[in-house]
Design a protein around this motif. Sequence first.
Motif, mmCIF file in Angstrom:
data_model
loop_
_atom_site.group_PDB
_atom_site.id
_atom_site.type_symbol
_atom_site.label_atom_id
_atom_site.label_comp_id
_atom_site.label_asym_id
_atom_site.label_seq_id
_atom_site.Cartn_x
_atom_site.Cartn_y
_atom_site.Cartn_z
ATOM 1 N N ASP A 58 -41.379 5.712 7.018
ATOM 2 C CA ASP A 58 -40.949 4.534 6.244
ATOM 3 C C ASP A 58 -40.601 3.670 7.458
ATOM 4 N N MET A 59 -40.147 3.984 8.568
ATOM 5 C CA MET A 59 -39.834 3.076 9.659
ATOM 6 C C MET A 59 -39.801 4.031 11.007
ATOM 7 N N ASP A 60 -40.618 3.659 11.861
ATOM 8 C CA ASP A 60 -40.730 4.370 13.079
ATOM 9 C C ASP A 60 -39.703 4.260 13.929
ATOM 10 N N GLY A 61 -39.305 5.450 14.708
ATOM 11 C CA GLY A 61 -37.933 5.611 15.538
ATOM 12 C C GLY A 61 -37.859 4.503 16.464
ATOM 13 N N LEU A 62 -38.726 3.734 17.005
ATOM 14 C CA LEU A 62 -38.446 2.784 17.925
ATOM 15 C C LEU A 62 -37.932 1.405 17.178
#
Length: 486
Positions: A58-62
């Motif tokens: 859904d939303m990358d870690g960076l």
Amino acid sequence: MPAAVLIVDDEKNILLTLSQSLQLAGYRTELASSGQVALDVVSARPVDAVLMDVKMPDMDGLTVLAKLTALKPDLPVIMMSGHGTIDTAVKATQLGARDFLEKPLARDKLLVALRNALKHQAAMEELEELRAQLGRFDMVGGGPAMQRIFSLIQRTAPSEGRVLITGENGTGKELIARALHQNSRRKGGPFVKLNCAAVPHDLIESELFGHEKGAFTGAVSVRRGKFELAHEGTLFLDEIGDMPAAMQSKLLRVLQEGELERVGGAETLKVDVRVIAATNKNLEKEIAAGRFREDLYYRINVVQIHSPPLRERREDLPDLIDTFLREACAKNGRRPLALSPDALAVMSAYDYPGNVRELRNLVERLAILCEGPVVSRTDALELLPRGRPLPPMPEPTVGGDVPAVVAPLPAPATPEPASANPAGWKPRVDQTFREQVEDAEREIIQRVLAHTHDNVTEAARILDLERGHFYKKMKALGLRRGQSDS
């Protein structure tokens, strides 16, 4: 209470495995299966650290890291990835990640990274608390001499007691006076200052008490004096030892009765003023020589605070130099300069007869003339005034009082062949290699701390370590101040 760690990963098995591992190590854990859930958790309740995967659907870690940094700038975040690259690690660090680990995670490495992140955060919070404490007084320095001054200010400022500040020129006596005012019940009132040595003797009465129109040639209008201007505030009389004798008796009357008349006036004015005085003279000797009134001395000297010269507080020089260098670079539009250990050793060994005033001047000159980006020993030597003896290299300080004389290092011995076995040496079988290394590091640090009398700044400099790294190393080895071998 155990530290709470938020684990963020879209794979349920990894979440459960990491959670169990951290709980066995004594941590509390919170789990988040997506970046948005992680942001919701951090917004809703306190978390001490975050362990987060880079690749999430859904939303990358960076992206989550950037949002977390904006939301909680001081929250330590450790990133992990099964597809880690140098570019990813660099970007994560630039976004504020404390560490970057590759999957599969080694348990020992994870625990070390987490422990270091939490220790670093604790050290930063401790540093901020200390800076906030020092910031109350707008002064730089954490050595024993400055701590005594801070303690006296804390105890004296809330009272109405008069204070006499003694010390050489350029040691910051006015800063102490301002700190007393700013931390007093009069802080909402004016802070007015008068340098008694800078005013002609025939004008000092008018400066202090004011004058009426026509009181003397040039008095074309009514003028309020320093006492009136300082009503319900603080009057700082700098270099009071230079006040003429005739004026001393008039000042004594105002201090005793809280009343004055302007020069050429007949009206008696009531004033409510706290007087703080300062001098670079020995007033007891001035009294013996008949140049200063003994009764006035006792009126102004309810509490005495001595501002020591820089040569008696060398342990504060690194912080002072760093502060002045950053200020000077910003003021003169220069890029930030870093000070090499050799340059710092040279500048810390100089006596600074002009004290803080001279130090600030020399550092500003350095900021303007040094081509940088690192200030070398040569730069520092060229900075010092010509004609004065130059300090040897290096000359760290001990206990902040006098320079420690460091014996020159012996010439390196010719190394023995690798196959040589020193007499009596036997391998340790009861300790791992890591344990033996830690024992050696512990002994080295204890010896250096003993040498510097537990002065951590000097110990870190001798070992060529950043002070923050030195603190972390001490904590990791279970060392505290006062544990050094004496």
